[in-house]
Write a protein that holds these residues in place. Structure first.
Motif, PDB file in Angstrom:
ATOM      1  N   ILE A 306       0.854  -1.182   0.000  1.00 11.72           N
ATOM      2  CA  ILE A 306       0.000   0.000   0.000  1.00 11.72           C
ATOM      3  C   ILE A 306       0.894   1.237   0.000  1.00 11.72           C
ATOM      4  CG2 ILE A 306      -0.184   0.100   2.538  1.00 11.72           C
ATOM      5  CD1 ILE A 306      -3.169   0.920   2.035  1.00 11.72           C
ATOM      6  N   SER A 307       0.515   2.237  -0.795  1.00  9.80           N
ATOM      7  CA  SER A 307       1.295   3.477  -0.846  1.00  9.80           C
ATOM      8  C   SER A 307       0.358   4.648  -1.087  1.00  9.80           C
ATOM      9  CB  SER A 307       2.369   3.399  -1.944  1.00  9.80           C
ATOM     10  OG  SER A 307       1.785   3.154  -3.214  1.00  9.80           O
ATOM     11  N   ALA A 308       0.892   5.862  -0.977  1.00 13.17           N
ATOM     12  CA  ALA A 308       0.070   7.073  -1.022  1.00 13.17           C
ATOM     13  C   ALA A 308      -0.012   7.651  -2.426  1.00 13.17           C
ATOM     14  CB  ALA A 308       0.649   8.121  -0.074  1.00 13.17           C
ATOM     15  N   MET A 309      -1.171   8.201  -2.742  1.00 10.66           N
ATOM     16  CA  MET A 309      -1.383   8.877  -4.020  1.00 10.66           C
ATOM     17  C   MET A 309      -1.499  10.375  -3.791  1.00 10.66           C
ATOM     18  SD  MET A 309      -1.721   8.564  -7.273  1.00 10.66           S
ATOM     19  CE  MET A 309      -1.942   9.907  -8.448  1.00 10.66           C
ATOM     20  N   MET A 322      -7.024  -7.790  -6.075  1.00 13.67           N
ATOM     21  CA  MET A 322      -6.925  -8.390  -7.415  1.00 13.67           C
ATOM     22  C   MET A 322      -5.455  -8.583  -7.754  1.00 13.67           C
ATOM     23  SD  MET A 322      -9.943  -6.514  -9.623  1.00 13.67           S
ATOM     24  CE  MET A 322      -9.850  -7.786 -10.904  1.00 13.67           C
ATOM     25  N   GLU A 323      -5.137  -9.670  -8.377  1.00 15.48           N
ATOM     26  CA  GLU A 323      -3.751 -10.004  -8.692  1.00 15.48           C
ATOM     27  C   GLU A 323      -3.302  -9.298  -9.970  1.00 15.48           C
ATOM     28  OE1 GLU A 323      -1.041 -14.048  -8.761  1.00 15.48           O
ATOM     29  OE2 GLU A 323      -3.052 -14.114  -9.616  1.00 15.48           O
ATOM     30  N   GLY A 324      -2.080  -8.766  -9.927  1.00 18.28           N
ATOM     31  CA  GLY A 324      -1.476  -8.220 -11.132  1.00 18.28           C
ATOM     32  C   GLY A 324      -1.920  -6.833 -11.523  1.00 18.28           C
ATOM     33  N   LEU A 325      -2.710  -6.158 -10.667  1.00 17.37           N
ATOM     34  CA  LEU A 325      -3.240  -4.842 -11.017  1.00 17.37           C
ATOM     35  C   LEU A 325      -2.819  -3.778 -10.015  1.00 17.37           C
ATOM     36  CD1 LEU A 325      -6.938  -5.619 -12.036  1.00 17.37           C
ATOM     37  CD2 LEU A 325      -5.063  -5.026 -13.573  1.00 17.37           C
ATOM     38  N   LEU A 326      -2.474  -2.599 -10.536  1.00 18.32           N
ATOM     39  CA  LEU A 326      -2.353  -1.407  -9.702  1.00 18.32           C
ATOM     40  C   LEU A 326      -3.739  -0.775  -9.638  1.00 18.32           C
ATOM     41  CD1 LEU A 326       0.889   0.265 -11.128  1.00 18.32           C
ATOM     42  CD2 LEU A 326       0.690  -1.170  -9.103  1.00 18.32           C
ATOM     43  N   MET A 327      -4.189  -0.429  -8.417  1.00 21.75           N
ATOM     44  CA  MET A 327      -5.529   0.126  -8.249  1.00 21.75           C
ATOM     45  C   MET A 327      -5.510   1.252  -7.242  1.00 21.75           C
ATOM     46  SD  MET A 327      -7.679  -3.456  -8.057  1.00 21.75           S
ATOM     47  CE  MET A 327      -9.259  -2.697  -8.378  1.00 21.75           C
ATOM     48  N   TRP A 328      -6.439   2.213  -7.429  1.00 24.77           N
ATOM     49  CA  TRP A 328      -6.698   3.213  -6.412  1.00 24.77           C
ATOM     50  C   TRP A 328      -7.834   2.723  -5.535  1.00 24.77           C
ATOM     51  CZ3 TRP A 328      -6.404   6.433 -11.239  1.00 24.77           C
ATOM     52  CH2 TRP A 328      -5.180   7.106 -11.339  1.00 24.77           C
ATOM     53  N   LEU A 329      -7.646   2.798  -4.236  1.00 25.53           N
ATOM     54  CA  LEU A 329      -8.717   2.553  -3.279  1.00 25.53           C
ATOM     55  C   LEU A 329      -9.037   3.893  -2.631  1.00 25.53           C
ATOM     56  CD1 LEU A 329     -10.621   0.844  -1.538  1.00 25.53           C
ATOM     57  CD2 LEU A 329      -8.664   0.357  -0.028  1.00 25.53           C
ATOM     58  N   TYR A 330     -10.251   4.388  -2.852  1.00 27.81           N
ATOM     59  CA  TYR A 330     -10.643   5.709  -2.355  1.00 27.81           C
ATOM     60  C   TYR A 330     -11.208   5.600  -0.940  1.00 27.81           C
ATOM     61  CZ  TYR A 330     -10.061   7.442  -7.116  1.00 27.81           C
ATOM     62  OH  TYR A 330      -9.524   7.793  -8.334  1.00 27.81           O
ATOM     63  N   PHE A 331     -10.941   6.621  -0.133  1.00 31.75           N
ATOM     64  CA  PHE A 331     -11.363   6.645   1.265  1.00 31.75           C
ATOM     65  C   PHE A 331     -12.374   7.759   1.540  1.00 31.75           C
ATOM     66  CE2 PHE A 331      -7.695   4.009   1.509  1.00 31.75           C
ATOM     67  CZ  PHE A 331      -7.893   3.189   2.604  1.00 31.75           C
ATOM     68  N   CYS A 362       4.024   7.146  -6.085  1.00 33.59           N
ATOM     69  CA  CYS A 362       3.547   8.299  -6.842  1.00 33.59           C
ATOM     70  C   CYS A 362       4.542   9.453  -6.696  1.00 33.59           C
ATOM     71  CB  CYS A 362       2.178   8.695  -6.315  1.00 33.59           C
ATOM     72  SG  CYS A 362       1.538  10.242  -6.977  1.00 33.59           S
ATOM     73  N   ASP A 363       4.721  10.210  -7.772  1.00 35.55           N
ATOM     74  CA  ASP A 363       5.659  11.338  -7.713  1.00 35.55           C
ATOM     75  C   ASP A 363       4.985  12.544  -7.056  1.00 35.55           C
ATOM     76  OD1 ASP A 363       5.468  13.797  -9.914  1.00 35.55           O
ATOM     77  OD2 ASP A 363       4.174  12.094 -10.385  1.00 35.55           O
ATOM     78  N   PRO A 364       5.759  13.571  -6.630  1.00 33.18           N
ATOM     79  CA  PRO A 364       5.206  14.705  -5.873  1.00 33.18           C
ATOM     80  C   PRO A 364       4.139  15.497  -6.620  1.00 33.18           C
ATOM     81  CG  PRO A 364       7.598  14.676  -5.725  1.00 33.18           C
ATOM     82  CD  PRO A 364       7.230  13.666  -6.751  1.00 33.18           C
ATOM     83  N   SER A 365       4.139  15.447  -7.943  1.00 31.00           N
ATOM     84  CA  SER A 365       3.153  16.200  -8.715  1.00 31.00           C
ATOM     85  C   SER A 365       1.846  15.439  -8.890  1.00 31.00           C
ATOM     86  CB  SER A 365       3.725  16.535 -10.107  1.00 31.00           C
ATOM     87  OG  SER A 365       3.842  15.348 -10.892  1.00 31.00           O
ATOM     88  N   GLY A 366       1.853  14.144  -8.622  1.00 30.66           N
ATOM     89  CA  GLY A 366       0.669  13.324  -8.824  1.00 30.66           C
ATOM     90  C   GLY A 366       0.430  12.958 -10.276  1.00 30.66           C
ATOM     91  N   LYS A 367       1.409  13.207 -11.139  1.00 30.28           N
ATOM     92  CA  LYS A 367       1.243  12.928 -12.567  1.00 30.28           C
ATOM     93  C   LYS A 367       1.668  11.517 -12.959  1.00 30.28           C
ATOM     94  CE  LYS A 367       1.959  17.738 -13.985  1.00 30.28           C
ATOM     95  NZ  LYS A 367       2.846  18.670 -14.783  1.00 30.28           N
ATOM     96  N   ARG A 368       2.601  10.940 -12.177  1.00 31.44           N
ATOM     97  CA  ARG A 368       3.148   9.644 -12.576  1.00 31.44           C
ATOM     98  C   ARG A 368       3.205   8.683 -11.386  1.00 31.44           C
ATOM     99  NH1 ARG A 368       6.768  13.342 -15.106  1.00 31.44           N
ATOM    100  NH2 ARG A 368       6.734  13.258 -17.392  1.00 31.44           N
ATOM    101  N   ILE A 369       3.059   7.420 -11.715  1.00 31.35           N
ATOM    102  CA  ILE A 369       3.281   6.342 -10.756  1.00 31.35           C
ATOM    103  C   ILE A 369       4.396   5.455 -11.301  1.00 31.35           C
ATOM    104  CG2 ILE A 369       2.279   4.258  -9.711  1.00 31.35           C
ATOM    105  CD1 ILE A 369      -0.432   5.715  -9.775  1.00 31.35           C
ATOM    106  N   VAL A 370       5.376   5.169 -10.470  1.00 31.58           N
ATOM    107  CA  VAL A 370       6.499   4.335 -10.873  1.00 31.58           C
ATOM    108  C   VAL A 370       6.394   3.008 -10.118  1.00 31.58           C
ATOM    109  CG1 VAL A 370       9.023   4.109 -10.849  1.00 31.58           C
ATOM    110  CG2 VAL A 370       7.970   6.313 -11.381  1.00 31.58           C
ATOM    111  N   PHE A 371       6.658   1.906 -10.797  1.00 34.34           N
ATOM    112  CA  PHE A 371       6.594   0.590 -10.180  1.00 34.34           C
ATOM    113  C   PHE A 371       7.575  -0.354 -10.852  1.00 34.34           C
ATOM    114  CE2 PHE A 371       3.528   0.805 -13.614  1.00 34.34           C
ATOM    115  CZ  PHE A 371       3.620  -0.414 -14.264  1.00 34.34           C
TER     116      PHE A 371
END
Length: 371
Positions: A306-309, A322-331, A362-371
């Motif tokens: 789990i990481s921050a967006m 779910m296996e194999g997927l990057l997903m956003w979980l909203y709170f 996630c990068d500081p601008s929120g534009k990219r996710i690196v994995f």
């Protein structure tokens, strides 16, 4: 390319469309047996604008600390290759223990990258490639478990603990980023210290794990794994959960520093080959340690992180549900809402240890996710 050296720049990237979300993906590395981002920790891997990320690459039996330009995929080796692969603690599962350990960190403003080789913390500047030796762990038979840089970049913290699992203790140190004499912040017997993480907005706050291992069966007592440490007051605050099994597997600061994402197994079970029958809970806590919102997924069976967006009231997950997927979980609602980001197609069992894990950040601008 058979030989790499400090300052060398190259590009091996390719661009494709994700088959599920149709988002544009740039695959930065196509070579090497290991290419891994520092960790899933918040605000520790990118420069201020989110244009560059640091990562570790193992090639030709050697380790490199590199930076990648996220716009065009250019890679630069920040150092000459280190003779060896894998950190000290990883030698039983991968490499010889003489390489660069997982968990390098980057100070976004000063652009100094800090990394571990053996029992030593070293640093290199992202632009000038100037190098420093920061400090070395003095304890015998130990290793540096993790490092972190404070939000004001005036304090580097790190955890030292023994290599032998039969010995349980840890020391949490603080040192100036330029080096000097380390200050002992916290020392405990009978348990391990793991995953020290600086709050991205408050230099007086740390997040760390206190346990005897990563699974619920490794808990020390009735308390959870995640703890907030206020340095100026030498005070620990437990990160609480609603589920009966209050032992978090992973935790991460939110980008605004006002909360902590966490997840853990509902029942006291172990994961085998990336699967567990325990189910997972995923939650958000405040800096007082109290749960703000928590979702329970009893049928979720997969391992993950789990990481921050940045810019969304959401966490990034790379497994669990779910296996194999990057997903956003909203709170933002009582009922959980999820959105698919892209496939990561990672088999967590292809390599020992952490090397095959996505560790999405996630990068500081929120534009990219690196994995």
């Amino acid at each position: 390319m058979n030989e790499y050296k400090k300052g060398m720049k190259w590009n091996e990237s390719r661009i494709y469309r994700d088959p599920v979300s149709l988002r544009k993906i740039r695959q930065i590395t196509c070579k090497g047996i290991v290419n891994t981002v520092p960790s899933y920790h918040t605000a520790q891997a990118f420069d201020k604008r989110g244009e560059n990320v640091i990562f570790i690459s193992c090639r030709n039996g050697k380790s490199l600390l590199c930076k990648a330009d996220l716009e065009n995929g250019d890679i630069t080796s920040l150092i000459d290759p280190v003779e060896g692969m894998g950190g000290v603690y990883e030698s039983e599962s991968f490499g010889d223990g003489k390489g660069i350990a997982i968990g390098a960190v980057l100070a976004p403003e000063s652009r100094w990258a800090y990394y571990i080789v053996g029992k030593q913390i070293r640093a290199v500047h992202l632009d000038t490639l100037e190098e420093r030796r920061i400090c070395e762990a003095e304890e015998e038979g130990c290793f540096i478990e993790s490092i972190s840089i404070s939000s004001d970049e005036k304090r580097l913290t790190y955890i030292v603990e023994p290599l032998e699992n039969t010995r349980l203790w840890y020391h949490l140190y603080s040192i100036e980023p330029e080096g000097g004499s380390p200050e002992l912040l916290l020392s405990e017997e009978g348990l391990k210290g793991d995953h020290v993480m600086s709050c991205p907005t408050d230099p007086d706050l740390l997040l760390l794990c206190r346990d005897t291992g990563p699974g619920p069966s490794c808990r020390v007592d009735g308390h959870g794994r995640g703890w907030i440490y206020r340095i100026s007051e030498h005070r620990l605050t437990e990160v609480m959960v609603k589920e009966k099994q209050n032992f978090q597997t992973h935790l991460a600061w939110t980008w605004d520093g006002k909360g902590i994402f966490y997840h853990g197994m509902i029942r006291d079970s172990k994961w085998e080959k990336n699967v567990t029958d325990g189910g997972w809970y995923i939650g958000l806590a405040g800096i007082d340690g109290k749960t703000i919102r928590e979702y329970s997924f009893p049928e979720a069976e997969y391992y993950g992180h789990i990481s921050a967006m940045q810019g969304r009231r959401a966490a990034i997950i790379d497994g669990n549900v779910m296996e194999g997927l990057l997903m956003w979980l909203y709170f933002d609602e009582d009922i959980p809402r999820m959105e698919i980001i892209a496939r990561h197609d990672t088999d967590f069992t292809t390599m020992p240890g952490q090397y095959s894990h996505p560790h999405a950040i996630c990068d500081p601008s929120g534009k990219r996710i690196v994995f």
